[in-house]
Structures are given as C-alpha cells and as structure tokens.
Write an enzyme that holds these catalytic residues in place. Sequence first.
Site, mmCIF file in Angstrom:
data_model
loop_
_atom_site.group_PDB
_atom_site.id
_atom_site.type_symbol
_atom_site.label_atom_id
_atom_site.label_comp_id
_atom_site.label_asym_id
_atom_site.label_seq_id
_atom_site.Cartn_x
_atom_site.Cartn_y
_atom_site.Cartn_z
ATOM 1 N N LYS A 119 -25.744 33.936 20.984
ATOM 2 C CA LYS A 119 -24.620 34.838 21.303
ATOM 3 C C LYS A 119 -24.650 36.089 20.421
ATOM 4 C CE LYS A 119 -21.760 31.945 24.055
ATOM 5 N NZ LYS A 119 -20.473 31.440 24.468
ATOM 6 N N LYS A 201 -30.488 28.616 30.405
ATOM 7 C CA LYS A 201 -29.328 27.831 30.848
ATOM 8 C C LYS A 201 -28.448 28.644 31.818
ATOM 9 C CE LYS A 201 -25.529 27.401 28.227
ATOM 10 N NZ LYS A 201 -24.154 26.930 28.298
ATOM 11 N N LYS A 204 -21.621 30.873 32.585
ATOM 12 C CA LYS A 204 -20.590 31.581 33.342
ATOM 13 C C LYS A 204 -20.582 33.071 33.022
ATOM 14 C CE LYS A 204 -17.154 28.792 31.165
ATOM 15 N NZ LYS A 204 -17.456 28.745 29.721
#
Length: 337
Positions: A119, A201, A204
């Site tokens: 992230k 992966k 969302k």
Amino acid sequence: MNDKETLVKKTIFSGVQPSGMLTVGNYLGSIKNWKEFEETYNCLYCVVDLHAITVRQDPATLRRRTYETLALYIASGLDPEKNTLFVQSHVPAHAELSWVLNCYAMHGELSRMTQFKDKSKKYASNINAGLFTYPVLMAADILLYQTDLVPVGIDQMQHIELTRDIANRFNQVYGDTFRMPEGFIPKAGAKIMSLAEPEKKMSKSDTNGNASVYILDSRDDIIRKFKRAVTDSDTVVRRAEGKDGINNLMTIYTAFTGKSDADIEAEFAGLGYGHFKLAVGEVVADALAPVHAEFDRLMADKAYLEGVMKDGAAKAAYLARKTLSKVYRKVGFTQPK
Ligand code: AQP
C-alpha cells in the site's frame, strides 16, 4: 449473546473494510464462509471503517459504503439475530485498545508487513502513520473479543501472526490477558486473483475496471468481465504452473460449484477457454443473483440497518469493555470510581 453462551461457545471475529465495492475475492475469501459458523460459535462481524480511512475516502461515499457492506453481510445470509453485526467506529474500545497495543508492537515487525509495503507503493503520496499501524488496530479488533478463530483470506494471515506475537508479548509481561487466535483460511477462494493481471490479488480498490468482479455487478457485467479474463495461449482447461489466469478461474468455479479440478477438466475437455470463461461467468452471476435482490431490499430499509448497527454495537461494546478494563487494570491505569 449472553455471558453463558460466551463461556460455552468459541468466538469468531472478522471484518471487511468499506473501502470500495466488495469483490468476488472478498466474498469467497471471507463473507460467504461466515454463515456456516453462526450456530456453533459466538460470531462478531464488523464493518471496519476505522481501517478504511488509512487510505483517503470521500466522506459521503464512505458513509454509503458502510451501509452497503452491512447490507451485503445480511444479504449473503448472515442472520443479525445469530451474529453480532456492527460498525467498528461505533465501539470506541477498538481505538482505545489499539493505542495500548501500539506500545507493545515493534517498529521493525510493522515495517515487514507485506500489505504496508504494497500500500505504501500504491499510495506513495499518503504513507500515513495509520497505514503503518493498521495491523495493530486489527490486533485490537481480534483480541478485544477473546477471539478463537479469524476467518480471512490468505492476504491477512501475516496480520494474524502479528496479532499472536503482540498478544504473546502482552501476556508474558502481564499474565494471561488475551486468548490466542487462529486464522481460518477457506479451502477454495483464499486468494482470488485479478482477472486482468492474474499474478495480482483481486482488490476492491483496483482502478482497472476489468480486474475485479464486484458482488453487485450486473449479470451482464459479470459475464463480460469473465469472458475478457486474461488467460494464456494454451487452449486446454487444466490447472498447471504458469497458467495463473486459468488456475484462478478454476478456483472461482470450484468455490461456487464445489467441483474438483478433475471434474472441471472433464467437463471442459475439448471445449476451449471461451466455453469455460462463459460457464464461470454464468455460475458466478447465478450465485450472486439472490444476494443482489436481498441487498436491494435491505438498502431500501435504512431504519432496519440502523437498528442492526445499534444492537450490534451495544452487544460488541459490552464484551469489548470487559477486555479493555482488564487491560487498563493490568497496565496500571487508574479506574474512575
Ligand atoms: N482477492 C482476495 N481473495 C480472497 N480473499 C480476499 N480478501 C480480500 N481480497 C481477497 C479478504 O476479504 C476480507 C476483507 O478484506 P479487507 O476489506 O479487510 O481488506 P483487503 O484484504 O485489503 O481487501 P481488498 O479487497 O484488497 O481491499 P482494498 O483494495 O481496499 O485494500 C479479508 O478477509 C481478506 O483476506
């Protein structure tokens, strides 16, 4: 859930961030599997909005997604009478315990977290302290309820290991305080990959419109996305190294139908990828149709959702306060008389 049940039954805790529309990855890795526990465990399922703001969120969208995520829990089959469903920010003990645990989590171990590293790259202009201490808040979520089992996708296992390390460290200093939780990974669907980049992966927050299939996508969109899924130049439907796209589609097909790899290979022998992709899309769309209908019904009844949030928060806060009081006593905080 009363005190007696809490003592007899084991406890489950899990949650999803309202950080975007939930994907088929979130569904298969987590919420679809939660229903099976509701008769035999004390189950607490949280919409983890405190976690969501580690990445910038538009306030109105976050508010709407919080309702939507709760509605999806119920639409996916969770009975609010049998499960404690609540919103993280409605139970202040999560943030309170998180602060205490921050003082028992090491900078080095937090720096090693894969999600933080990923992230930090993805949100390079906003590497805030919350992103760094995210796993400590997750440890607080879990440890507050003396949780035995945490059903999650594989991506969260490193955070569960860290939760155990923090709990162990605290227990060693202050004596038995936290129960040691275990992660629970589903047999099929623990890591659903992106349809556009199958080595990554499914998430969302992916900005590529073809990468993620959302639970609430229309039937046409679901089928279209599966038809366009990136595969390889082979034509035989079989699981093998280097066939990330096909392996992922087989995993999704298994998770929705229960069919083994051998069943799938036999079913699509000689038919090629086109048939298979269409079949996966149809199976997913069929399975999600009743979830869509129930979701629409629930979203039209905000008062009901607010009632669920309120009851859930009251039940969760009662349990959380017990652990938090114990922790405060152990570390030496004074208690107001
Ligand atoms: N691709 C996936 N396959 C299987 N399980 C998955 N989960 C997430 N992605 C997959 C599981 O869904 C639960 C909730 O995840 P989360 O909302 O707490 O955060 P996340 O893991 O960071 O999920 P996303 O979709 O990737 O969200 P963003 O894009 O906001 O970061 C967890 O049990 C997780 O394992």
